[in-house]
Design a protein around this motif. Structure first.
Motif, PDB file in Angstrom:
ATOM      1  N   ILE A 135       8.333   0.791  -2.662  1.00 31.39           N
ATOM      2  CA  ILE A 135       9.154   1.985  -2.458  1.00 31.39           C
ATOM      3  C   ILE A 135      10.328   1.626  -1.550  1.00 31.39           C
ATOM      4  O   ILE A 135      10.145   1.082  -0.453  1.00 31.39           O
ATOM      5  CB  ILE A 135       8.303   3.125  -1.852  1.00 31.39           C
ATOM      6  N   GLY A 136      11.536   1.905  -2.021  1.00 30.42           N
ATOM      7  CA  GLY A 136      12.751   1.584  -1.271  1.00 30.42           C
ATOM      8  C   GLY A 136      13.181   2.734  -0.358  1.00 30.42           C
ATOM      9  O   GLY A 136      12.642   3.847  -0.425  1.00 30.42           O
ATOM     10  N   CYS A 137      14.182   2.454   0.464  1.00 35.02           N
ATOM     11  CA  CYS A 137      14.638   3.433   1.460  1.00 35.02           C
ATOM     12  C   CYS A 137      15.156   4.726   0.824  1.00 35.02           C
ATOM     13  O   CYS A 137      14.909   5.817   1.345  1.00 35.02           O
ATOM     14  CB  CYS A 137      15.736   2.817   2.327  1.00 35.02           C
ATOM     15  N   GLU A 138      15.867   4.616  -0.281  1.00 41.45           N
ATOM     16  CA  GLU A 138      16.423   5.821  -0.901  1.00 41.45           C
ATOM     17  C   GLU A 138      15.297   6.742  -1.385  1.00 41.45           C
ATOM     18  O   GLU A 138      15.349   7.959  -1.183  1.00 41.45           O
ATOM     19  CB  GLU A 138      17.336   5.444  -2.072  1.00 41.45           C
ATOM     20  N   ASP A 139      14.284   6.170  -2.002  1.00 42.39           N
ATOM     21  CA  ASP A 139      13.150   6.978  -2.464  1.00 42.39           C
ATOM     22  C   ASP A 139      12.328   7.529  -1.297  1.00 42.39           C
ATOM     23  O   ASP A 139      11.573   8.479  -1.458  1.00 42.39           O
ATOM     24  CB  ASP A 139      12.238   6.172  -3.392  1.00 42.39           C
ATOM     25  N   ALA A 140      12.490   6.907  -0.115  1.00 39.27           N
ATOM     26  CA  ALA A 140      11.750   7.369   1.067  1.00 39.27           C
ATOM     27  C   ALA A 140      12.498   8.470   1.820  1.00 39.27           C
ATOM     28  O   ALA A 140      11.909   9.466   2.223  1.00 39.27           O
ATOM     29  CB  ALA A 140      11.475   6.196   2.007  1.00 39.27           C
ATOM     30  N   ILE A 141      13.824   8.299   2.006  1.00 37.09           N
ATOM     31  CA  ILE A 141      14.561   9.213   2.905  1.00 37.09           C
ATOM     32  C   ILE A 141      15.817   9.822   2.283  1.00 37.09           C
ATOM     33  O   ILE A 141      16.522  10.591   2.932  1.00 37.09           O
ATOM     34  CB  ILE A 141      14.944   8.504   4.230  1.00 37.09           C
ATOM     35  N   GLY A 142      16.090   9.523   1.012  1.00 32.28           N
ATOM     36  CA  GLY A 142      17.347   9.958   0.391  1.00 32.28           C
ATOM     37  C   GLY A 142      17.496  11.449   0.187  1.00 32.28           C
ATOM     38  O   GLY A 142      18.585  11.937  -0.112  1.00 32.28           O
ATOM     39  N   ASP A 143      16.400  12.201   0.357  1.00 35.21           N
ATOM     40  CA  ASP A 143      16.460  13.661   0.185  1.00 35.21           C
ATOM     41  C   ASP A 143      16.757  14.398   1.489  1.00 35.21           C
ATOM     42  O   ASP A 143      16.887  15.619   1.505  1.00 35.21           O
ATOM     43  CB  ASP A 143      15.124  14.172  -0.361  1.00 35.21           C
ATOM     44  N   LEU A 144      16.855  13.653   2.613  1.00 28.75           N
ATOM     45  CA  LEU A 144      17.047  14.307   3.915  1.00 28.75           C
ATOM     46  C   LEU A 144      18.535  14.573   4.176  1.00 28.75           C
ATOM     47  O   LEU A 144      19.395  13.830   3.687  1.00 28.75           O
ATOM     48  CB  LEU A 144      16.463  13.429   5.030  1.00 28.75           C
ATOM     49  N   PRO A 145      18.861  15.642   4.941  1.00 33.13           N
ATOM     50  CA  PRO A 145      20.271  15.923   5.262  1.00 33.13           C
ATOM     51  C   PRO A 145      20.970  14.688   5.824  1.00 33.13           C
ATOM     52  O   PRO A 145      20.375  13.936   6.604  1.00 33.13           O
ATOM     53  CB  PRO A 145      20.163  17.034   6.316  1.00 33.13           C
ATOM     54  N   TYR A 183       0.819  -1.222   0.000  1.00 35.39           N
ATOM     55  CA  TYR A 183       0.000   0.000   0.000  1.00 35.39           C
ATOM     56  C   TYR A 183       0.852   1.271   0.000  1.00 35.39           C
ATOM     57  O   TYR A 183       0.396   2.331   0.393  1.00 35.39           O
ATOM     58  CB  TYR A 183      -0.964  -0.033   1.199  1.00 35.39           C
ATOM     59  N   GLY A 184       2.106   1.132  -0.445  1.00 38.09           N
ATOM     60  CA  GLY A 184       2.945   2.307  -0.627  1.00 38.09           C
ATOM     61  C   GLY A 184       3.759   2.727   0.576  1.00 38.09           C
ATOM     62  O   GLY A 184       4.370   3.797   0.564  1.00 38.09           O
ATOM     63  N   ASP A 200       8.364  10.702  -5.927  1.00 38.86           N
ATOM     64  CA  ASP A 200       6.978  11.088  -5.623  1.00 38.86           C
ATOM     65  C   ASP A 200       6.684  10.920  -4.135  1.00 38.86           C
ATOM     66  O   ASP A 200       5.948  11.715  -3.550  1.00 38.86           O
ATOM     67  CB  ASP A 200       5.995  10.237  -6.445  1.00 38.86           C
ATOM     68  N   TYR A 201       7.259   9.871  -3.536  1.00 37.48           N
ATOM     69  CA  TYR A 201       7.021   9.630  -2.107  1.00 37.48           C
ATOM     70  C   TYR A 201       7.576  10.782  -1.269  1.00 37.48           C
ATOM     71  O   TYR A 201       6.913  11.272  -0.352  1.00 37.48           O
ATOM     72  CB  TYR A 201       7.651   8.298  -1.681  1.00 37.48           C
ATOM     73  N   GLN A 202       8.803  11.228  -1.590  1.00 36.40           N
ATOM     74  CA  GLN A 202       9.395  12.348  -0.852  1.00 36.40           C
ATOM     75  C   GLN A 202       8.542  13.607  -0.989  1.00 36.40           C
ATOM     76  O   GLN A 202       8.328  14.336  -0.010  1.00 36.40           O
ATOM     77  CB  GLN A 202      10.814  12.614  -1.364  1.00 36.40           C
ATOM     78  N   LYS A 203       8.045  13.855  -2.205  1.00 33.52           N
ATOM     79  CA  LYS A 203       7.193  15.040  -2.425  1.00 33.52           C
ATOM     80  C   LYS A 203       5.915  14.936  -1.599  1.00 33.52           C
ATOM     81  O   LYS A 203       5.450  15.921  -1.019  1.00 33.52           O
ATOM     82  CB  LYS A 203       6.860  15.175  -3.918  1.00 33.52           C
ATOM     83  N   MET A 204       5.361  13.726  -1.528  1.00 35.24           N
ATOM     84  CA  MET A 204       4.150  13.524  -0.729  1.00 35.24           C
ATOM     85  C   MET A 204       4.435  13.760   0.759  1.00 35.24           C
ATOM     86  O   MET A 204       3.639  14.373   1.468  1.00 35.24           O
ATOM     87  CB  MET A 204       3.620  12.094  -0.948  1.00 35.24           C
ATOM     88  N   MET A 205       5.583  13.294   1.237  1.00 31.60           N
ATOM     89  CA  MET A 205       5.939  13.472   2.650  1.00 31.60           C
ATOM     90  C   MET A 205       6.215  14.942   2.977  1.00 31.60           C
ATOM     91  O   MET A 205       5.876  15.423   4.052  1.00 31.60           O
ATOM     92  CB  MET A 205       7.175  12.634   3.009  1.00 31.60           C
ATOM     93  N   ARG A 206       6.816  15.670   2.051  1.00 34.62           N
ATOM     94  CA  ARG A 206       7.082  17.098   2.284  1.00 34.62           C
ATOM     95  C   ARG A 206       5.796  17.910   2.230  1.00 34.62           C
ATOM     96  O   ARG A 206       5.589  18.782   3.063  1.00 34.62           O
ATOM     97  CB  ARG A 206       8.069  17.625   1.240  1.00 34.62           C
ATOM     98  N   ASN A 207       4.993  17.664   1.220  1.00 38.77           N
ATOM     99  CA  ASN A 207       3.684  18.318   1.078  1.00 38.77           C
ATOM    100  C   ASN A 207       3.761  19.833   1.326  1.00 38.77           C
ATOM    101  O   ASN A 207       2.964  20.400   2.075  1.00 38.77           O
ATOM    102  CB  ASN A 207       2.679  17.667   2.048  1.00 38.77           C
TER     103      ASN A 207
END
Length: 356
Positions: free
Chosen positions: A192-202, A158-159, A222-229
């Motif tokens: 969705i893998g870990c990099e697509d989930a958290i790879g944009d964080l410092p 479920y993403g 897309d997942y990171q964009k959804m989490m940032r919103n």
């Protein structure tokens, strides 16, 4: 215009499960738990919601819940009773008083007469002690005029970027039919893998960060964009000070590996199943638990921050965790992924005769 549907969240913790219901358009009236700091987090993130610190073994607590609803119609009871008695990770004791806490869910339901009840728990509940708990939940539902359909759900379907399997019992008033669970939206190979989930964080490599930081990279999934919103400030993203020994050991674990991949004599202080686990960038994380000592970032030689764990649990970045860092990790690990809550809430709306 349809009226807003209402829910209460028993054993709410910080309210991950009910936050998903809020995202689906429900008003979550109450969160009930026995951990004060988790209730503060609940109140901070749920709109016009009240947290109640109660012991649900006590009949007086049931009265307090009824009083706090103020006579409002409650459409759904959400509940995740403590799972230590049923869990495969804790000690198993058939007479553990926590195993009987699901009775309090039905005592509340008897008084509030909701249209639906959703109970979440560990898969072990289905089979342990000859499946007594499962049979009892279904019996109680039937006795009170509900159909009950339990099903195991796998969060990555479920993403949610985390390997997490839990059983959900969805009880509906008999005139509303039998709940059919939503079809998975992803299949293996699409998770969705870990990099697509958290790879944009410092990365927190040169310093441990601070309680409020700015994003230093653009979202690339897309997942990171959804989490940032649209969120601008990142909170709960503070690193952990590791010893040189820990950094040395984890640096030798390959991506996706664990203690079994270490050279002989290295990391011998931890030898259990999950010890020295490094996440894989292209795969969902292991199950996020209430500790934070044994799982390591897929790339950096450190444990994930509270925010990284929260991302892997599908909490959006503007969901703020209160308390000290240990309490924050515990709140994240105890939660039902909000995204899973939202998927179930949206499916439930179809049965409650309201448009999404």
């Amino acid at each position: 215009m349809s009226k807003i549907l209402t829910a209460i969240d028993l054993f709410s913790g910080c309210g991950g499960f009910s936050y998903g219901f809020q995202q689906a358009g429900f008003h979550v009236v109450l969160g009930v738990d026995n951990t004060e700091v988790a209730l503060k987090t609940f109140e901070k993130n749920h709109k016009n919601s009240k947290g109640l610190n109660l012991d649900l073994h006590k009949e007086s607590s049931i009265d307090a819940i009824i009083d706090a609803t103020g006579g409002k119609q409650i459409d759904v009871i959400i509940a995740g009773p403590p799972c230590q008695g049923f869990s495969l990770t804790g000690t198993r004791n058939e007479n553990d008083e926590r195993n009987s806490l699901f009775y309090s869910v039905f005592r509340v339901a008897e008084r509030l007469n909701p249209k639906a009840i959703i109970i979440e728990n560990v898969p072990g509940l289905l089979k342990l002690y000859g499946g007594k708990a499962k049979k009892e939940i279904i019996r109680l539902c039937d006795e009170m005029g509900y159909t009950c359909n339990p099903q195991l759900l796998y969060a990555p379907d479920y993403g949610v970027p985390q390997i997490r399997k839990r059983v959900f019992f969805v009880a509906l008033k008999k005139d509303l039919g039998i709940f059919e669970f939503p079809e998975p939206i992803l299949k293996e190979g699409e998770y969705i893998g870990c990099e697509d989930a958290i790879g944009d964080l410092p990365d927190l490599v040169s310093d441990l960060g601070k309680e409020e930081v700015a994003y230093d990279k653009k979202a690339f999934s897309d997942y990171q964009k959804m989490m940032r919103n649209g969120n601008k400030v990142l909170k709960n993203h503070v690193g952990t000070q590791h010893t040189d020994h820990v950094i040395n050991v984890i640096s030798q674990v390959p991506e996706g590996g664990n203690h079994k991949d270490l050279p002989m004599g290295v990391g011998d202080s931890r030898k259990f199943n999950e010890a020295w686990t490094r996440y894989h960038s292209k795969k969902p994380s292991k199950t996020i638990d209430t500790g934070h000592r044994n799982h390591f970032h897929y790339k950096w030689n450190r444990v994930p921050s509270v925010r990284e764990n929260a991302r892997l649990q599908s909490f959006p970045d503007d969901f703020l965790f209160l308390g000290n860092k240990t309490e924050q990790y515990r709140q994240v690990g105890n939660a039902v992924p909000p995204l899973l809550g939202k998927v179930l809430a949206e499916q439930l709306l179809k049965y409650l005769n309201y448009e999404i």
